[in-house]
Each structure stands twice: as C-alpha cells, then as structure tokens.
Scaffold this active site. Structure first.
Site, PDB file in Angstrom:
ATOM      1  N   CYS A 435       0.843  -1.203   0.000  1.00 13.24           N
ATOM      2  CA  CYS A 435       0.000   0.000   0.000  1.00 13.24           C
ATOM      3  C   CYS A 435       0.876   1.250   0.000  1.00 13.24           C
ATOM      4  O   CYS A 435       1.012   1.922  -1.002  1.00 13.24           O
ATOM      5  CB  CYS A 435      -0.930  -0.011   1.209  1.00 13.24           C
ATOM      6  SG  CYS A 435      -2.256  -1.217   1.102  1.00 13.24           S
ATOM      7  N   GLU A 437       3.999   1.240   2.146  1.00  9.72           N
ATOM      8  CA  GLU A 437       5.074   0.890   3.054  1.00  9.72           C
ATOM      9  C   GLU A 437       6.443   1.164   2.447  1.00  9.72           C
ATOM     10  O   GLU A 437       6.718   0.809   1.313  1.00  9.72           O
ATOM     11  CB  GLU A 437       4.963  -0.583   3.444  1.00  9.72           C
ATOM     12  CG  GLU A 437       3.634  -0.949   4.069  1.00  9.72           C
ATOM     13  CD  GLU A 437       2.545  -1.315   3.064  1.00  9.72           C
ATOM     14  OE1 GLU A 437       1.918  -2.359   3.241  1.00  9.72           O
ATOM     15  OE2 GLU A 437       2.342  -0.539   2.115  1.00  9.72           O
TER      16      GLU A 437
END
Length: 791
Positions: A435, A437
């Site tokens: 997502c 990270e």
C-alpha cells in the site's frame, strides 16, 4: 509506426484477464505434497523447500496465451490461484465458502474437493504453519485476536513484503549460483558453529536457482514447439524470440528490454510461488531498471516506443492474471480483495540524487492509463526535482477517476529510511510497496505483522477493560470512565490498554518469527535479497541487510475525534457526564439525540487545521509510535509503525460499539490517516495541514485519501490546483496522497445497479478495486467520504 494506444493484441489479452473467473489450482499443493512425502526428514528444511519448488516447476502445467509476449503463470493459466497447504491448510468447508461466497470468490472443481479431503488435509492439517502458529499463541493473544484488537498477517500468508534488487538486471541466476558456491567454499567448520546451518541454507538457495531456470527452459521448449506448428509467420517469429528470451533469462543477465521484463517476471513467479508472501513481490523502480535496456535497444534499432509500451502492457496483464491467494476468516476481513499489492514505483530520484524521471517513466504512465487494471498498483514518486509536466501528466490520469496513480513524496521516503538507520545509498534506491510501506529495495525484509485497532482500546478504557462485544474481561482493569475526574485519568487508562495489547501482539509476533525462521525458509527470495548469500542466512531468519517488523495503526481519525469529544464536551464544557456518554454509547445513541448532536456536530474535529483536535492526534500518534518503535525483533532488527488499513478499518469498526465522536456501532473506522468521514469541513488544504502535524518521517508510511467530484479538478485550473495540493503536502513532509475523483451519485447508482457499472474502479486504501467487488459496508464508507472543493 502504428498509432499509440492499446492495440488489438493487448485488448484481447486484457479482456481475457478480466473475463476469466478466479479459480483454485491444486497443482502446487499436489507437487509440494509429493516432495514433502519424498524428502521430509531426509534433507534439511531449506533444501526441502527448494526441492518442492523445483518439483512443481518441473511438472506444473504451462500456458502461453494467444499473442502473449511475456510468458509465465503461477498456476495453470490466467486467474488460476495455487493453494499453499504448507502455510494454511484449508478445510473442505473453506473451499466451499470460497466457491460460494458472493464477493472475492474462487471457483473450485468437484474433483478438487475430494483431493483436498483425501490427500491434502490428512497430510497438512497438523503440519501447516497456520496450525503451528495458533497452537503456540497464548489464551490472551487468541482472545484479543478474536475480539478484533489486532490482526496477524502471517496467520494465512507468509512474510516477504519486499521489493526486487536491481541486481537481477545485472546478473543471471547462474552468476548467483557462483556466489553461492564461493560462500560454501568459505564455510569454516572449525571456527563457525553456524557453518552446518549456513551450508543447508546455501544448498537450498542453489537448488532454488535451478528450479526457476528449469521453469524458464520448459517455457522455451513450449514456445519452440508452438512455433513449429504455427503457420502465421509474424507469430512464429515472436514465439521463437520468446524461446530465445527464456533460454537467456533468468539463467543469464538480460541483454535487451524485452528480456529484462521477462527476467523480472520469472523472478516474480519464483518468489510468489515459493511462498505466498504478504504482500506480493514488486519490481520497485521499474523505469530506472529498464531505461538502459530501452536506450540501447532504441539506439540499435530493435525498439520503438510503440513496442516498448506494448511489452509493458503485456507485463501489466501478467500481474492482473494473478489474483491474491484465497483467504478466509479474519484474514479475509482485513484484506478483502483479489489484489496482491505489487506496486510499481515511477519517477523519484536516481541513486546519485538526480531527477529519476526518464523516457520509460512516461511510457509507464501511458501504460497504466490505457490498461486501467487493478494490478499492478502504480505510483509516482514526486521529488522536488520532478518535472512539472510529469506531475501534471500523473494528475491527468488520476483525475480520470479510477484510483491510479497514487502519489508519494520522495524526500520523505528517503528521510524515513535514513531515520530508520539505512545508508544514504540504500535510501535513495528505496521506495514504497504494497500500500504505502517504505523499504530499502533489494536490501530489506520489511515485514508487516498486522493491524492494531486504536479506537477499540478507548472502548476498553471506558469500561474497565471489559469488552461488551464479546462479553469478556479482555483488557486490564483500569477503571470505569464514569469514575474518572479528569481527561488525564482517561488518557492514562487508554495508554495502559494500548501498552498491554501491544505486549501481547509483539510477544505473539516474536514467536511467529521464530516459527518461520525455523520451519518456512524462502531460499529463492533469499538469493535475491542482498546479504542473505554472504551471511548464509534465510530472508525469514534475518539474512537481509535490514530487518524491520511493522505494526499498522488503524483509526487515528476516529480515536482523535473521540478523545476530543470527551475532553471538550465532558471535561471542558461539562455539557454531559461520562456516565451519560457511556450509556449513550451502549445504546448506540438511541434516545440520546442531544449528546449525539453535540459530539457529531459541535466538537473540534481532526482534519480542519484545528489545533484542539490536531494536538490530540499528535499525542495519540506519538504515544503509539514510542510504544512500538525500537522494540527488538528476532531477525536483528526492530519494530516500527505504519498508518494504513487496507480494508481492516471496516472489520475493526464492525467489532466496536458506538464511538464518542458520534460514529454508530459496527460502522467503519476512519481509514489511513484520513479524517473521519464528513468531519473535514474546511477543505483539502486544512486536511493536509492537519495531517502534516503528524511526524510522517518517523514512520514507515502513512496513507491519505482525498475525494473530489470531477468538476473540481476539471480544466487547466483544476489540474494546477491538484498538482499544487500535492506539492504543498509534500513540502510539509506528507508521505502519500491519493484521490477518488467521482461524484457521490455515480457511486450510489453503481451500488444499486452493479451490472451497469461493472468496470467502475475506485481507490479503497493503498490499492484500487472494482466497486462491485467491495462489501456494502466498504461501498458505503467510500460513498460517505467527504467530497472536497478548492473553493
């Protein structure tokens, strides 16, 4: 040269990818079980894992579709999802649920039920990692897990949240095997007590390289066989070139742009087939990896932009052909999607700190715009050196309203990595995956351990640790809210609950790390991750240069507004008592309209550049950050935090009572670091100013969603305002921002008539998905997100 745009080949491949229903493929389960029965107890665990992979790649059904230029599938064809009984042995009922459920379903053949029941379950039921994890968890962990205090990523999927090293474009697997051989020769049994274990790991890595080379050679042979029977000269030539590519890569380093893309894809298949990693392996800075091949091929007359983009679009189809492996139970609730979270970074800076935008960067933008596929997720890294025309081109695509690309702050990413102890060289090569990270690409195992429900713990703090949803004494007895005489007493009770459950979560994660290190090594991923070979250590055991564990905080907007409402209305203004509020929460505000109106509409809210609420957000965030960051993991690294939800904010909301901010029971929490739905009333600039008061640079990633109607970002003025908003937020050290550009009525219509909007894609959290594939609760949450305006 043909006109730019998706050609007939790509249209056909794309349509096949979209129209083929996801389905279960049992071949991996069959051949891994076969290998375990043959070798378990006879060879070391790393060798066993590699031999199982090699057996599967030697026997699996191969597929080369009509017109394909990039070849290779995890299963027997597009949308075929292998199962991983070594990790999670599904019951027969699980398979039935997967086949029958309305959303995120997988078709299961009748004969597969019998095979699972007779062959897979008897062997794997007690051997699977999931079984071993759950059998080692404490009653306190299990109670908290079942109550929705936290989730556990490794319960059904493996570690492996990482990104490919640039080295795969500079050396083939035969060269990696030479590296492995040299390390085996250096083993010092006289002075190194770990020499035997290291040799086992290196043997496994060597076999894993052979496995992926074997897969490629089989595809080469298939392409040659197909060429022999092909009457169309153009396709015959393509098949022969595919065969030559597969003879070259991954055994040897790629020489051309086409081979470089095929090289990555074989590596991707190796990693994601060896184990089912959360999230999928990603290619990282694809434009920077490919640019030297692109320029060389263009200069030598082998490539033009039409062909270069066509090959990228073939790769996009390959990503989209791979649904995320099936999940059940809580793991499905926290990530209810077919998307496997491969995330391609475009732009940013080069390793020497210069602007990283190049010719391939623009081709990738065109590719994502034309393909409009869920996978791969596509992002643009925007640095202070990024050309304005590149940023605006990305904004033009984003405002078309299908959720890609997302926008990431290069300077923030680099500083986050530096703050976490990475070198400047490794930080500049890093970026984001999954997502939002952040990781040091090719050098880091940055493993997500699960989500943490921040608002739920306020509920426990109010009711003396008692969970009304499960009817159990879940947390420590920290007092009842109606006995607190100050906001500070409430805050201390909340902090005590957070500390207690973080200890339970991290204790469990440390045990899980040990189980994976001992029993589920990943020799092929270890080959590809820098320092694993030289250390003779597995990726799952600390072999990478950097080893980070993340716990993702969920609901920062909700918990902030709840605490703000209590502080403001109860302790500052005395408009109602704690007892009245607590009774209202248990009643879901039924009969308590006055209290609901006060907390909903007449209380400072996060997202409006209001220091009253935002200072509480800072306090919650700082406490959570300090409670996690720096704690040691078992892989030689530390724990850190991310702030993202996937779909877990819906699940976490479902296990919560009504909240003190006016949110009703079971409704979703706020997602990412976004404000609560409808709370941000002062426009997008106020939102980013509130969000920037969080220290993004001490995290491993934060997620901010914004929603506009198409008219707001229309025309040149709208485009400039969108670009300026991104630049402003990034100048304030914001990590990430993404947009849904769609009007509320369209979403309502799509919810009512899904078949008429089957191609509608929206941004959910750190990924996009078809609106029709979302649960009603998640659809409602997206519908109710604030529609921002620049006026």
């Amino acid at each position: 040269m043909e006109e730019r745009g998706m050609n007939e080949r790509i249209r056909r491949l794309r349509r096949e990818s979209l129209d083929t229903p996801p389905h279960i493929d049992m071949e991996r389960a069959r051949y891994f079980t076969e290998s375990y029965r043959q070798y378990e107890g006879e060879v070391s665990v790393p060798e066993l894992r590699a031999l199982a992979l090699k057996n599967y790649f030697a026997k699996k059904t191969l597929y080369i579709g009509e017109g394909e230029l990039i070849v290779g599938e995890k299963g027997c064809g597009p949308q075929a999802s292998p199962t991983f009984p070594d990790l999670c042995c599904h019951t027969a009922e699980d398979l039935k649920v997967m086949n029958d459920r309305e959303l995120i379903s997988f078709r299961v053949k009748e004969e597969d039920y019998e095979f699972q029941q007779k062959e897979i379950i008897p062997y794997w039921e007690k051997r699977s990692i999931r079984h071993k994890i759950l059998s080692h968890m404490t009653p306190e962990w299990k109670a908290a897990y079942q109550a929705g205090i936290f989730t556990e990523f490794m319960e059904q999927r493996g570690p492996g949240h990482t990104v490919g090293s640039e080295n795969i474009y500079r050396k083939g697997l035969l060269e990696y095997k030479e590296d492995i051989g040299r390390e085996r020769e250096r083993l010092d049994y006289l002075h190194d007590p770990q020499a035997l274990e290291k040799e086992a790991q290196l043997k496994g890595m060597d076999i894993a390289c052979d496995a992926v080379i074997l897969l490629a050679s089989r595809y080469a042979q298939l392409a040659e066989d197909m060429a022999c029977g092909c009457r169309e000269e153009e396709r015959k030539a393509e098949l022969l070139q595919i065969a030559r590519n597969c003879r070259r890569v991954p055994a040897r380093r790629p020489e051309t742009y086409w081979q470089a893309i095929q090289m990555y894809w074989f590596v991707h298949l190796g990693v994601t087939t060896e184990l089912n990693p959360w999230d999928a392996y990603s290619p990282g800075r694809l434009d920077q990896h490919l640019i030297r091949f692109y320029r060389k091929d263009v200069e030598e007359g082998r490539l033009d932009d039409y062909r270069a983009k066509e090959l990228l679009e073939c790769l996009w189809v390959k990503f989209n052909n791979q649904p995320a492996p099936p999940k059940v139970g809580i793991t499905l609730k926290e990530s209810s999607t077919y998307t496997d979270f491969a995330n391609i970074n475009t732009g940013g800076i080069t390793p020497d700190g210069k602007d990283g935008v190049n010719e391939v960067s623009y081709l990738i933008l065109e590719c994502m715009d034309e393909m409009k596929l869920l996978q791969p997720s596509s992002n643009v890294q925007i640095s202070r050196k990024t050309p304005l025309d590149f940023l605006k081109k990305a904004c033009e695509i984003s405002r078309k309203g299908w959720g890609q690309p997302a926008f990431y702050n290069t300077e923030a990413i680099v500083q986050e990595l530096l703050n976490a102890g990475k070198s400047i060289a490794d930080a500049r090569k890093g970026g984001t995956s999954g997502c939002v990270e952040t990781g040091a690409f090719g050098n880091e195992a940055y493993i997500l351990t699960g989500y943490f429900n921040l608002p739920k713990l306020l509920e426990l703090a109010l009711y003396n640790g008692y969970d009304h949803m499960t009817g159990t004494q879940l947390g420590p007895e920290t007092g009842y809210g109606y006995d607190f005489t100050s906001y500070e007493e409430l805050w201390e009770a909340y902090c005590a609950q957070v500390r207690y459950f973080l200890d339970i979560k991290i204790r469990g994660s440390l045990v899980i790390e040990s189980i994976y290190a001992r029993e589920m090594p990943v020799p092929f991923l270890s080959v590809l991750t820098n320092d694993c070979i030289s250390r003779g250590m597995d990726y799952n055991a600390g072999g990478a240069r950097y080893n980070t564990s993340y716990i993702q905080g969920v609901g920062i907007g909700t918990i902030t507004d709840c605490l703000a409402a209590i502080k403001y209305q109860v302790f500052d203004r005395a408009r109602f008592s704690m007892k009245e509020l607590m009774d209202a929460l248990l009643a879901d505000y039924e009969g308590y309209d006055r209290i609901h109106n006060l907390v909903s509409g007449r209380t400072p809210k996060y997202g409006n550049d209001d220091d009253y609420a935002d200072s509480i957000m800072e306090e919650v965030f700082s406490f959570y950050y300090k409670s996690v960051t720096g704690r040691r993991n078992n892989r030689g690294g530390t724990y850190r935090i991310n702030m993202l939800p996937t779909t877990c904010h819906v699940y976490f909301g479902d296990v919560c009572l009504a909240s003190a901010n006016g949110r009703h029971a079971h409704k979703p929490l706020s997602e990412g670091i976004s404000p609560e739905k409808g709370a941000d009333t002062n426009g997008p600039t106020a939102v980013i100013k509130s969000c920037s008061k969080m220290d993004h640079l001490c995290t491993g990633g934060t997620l901010l969603n914004q929603k506009f109607t198409p008219s707001v970002v229309a025309g040149e003025e709208g485009l400039n305002q969108m670009a300026n908003l991104i630049r402003t937020y990034f100048n304030l050290d914001g990590h990430h921002i993404q947009f849904n550009v769609i009007d509320k009525q369209t979403l309502i219509n799509a919810q009512r008539s899904p078949e008429e909007y089957k191609d509608l894609i929206v941004r959910v959290a750190g990924y996009s998905d078809h609106f029709r594939n979302l649960s009603k609760a998640l659809q409602d949450e997206i519908i109710e997100r604030t529609e921002q305006s620049f006026s």
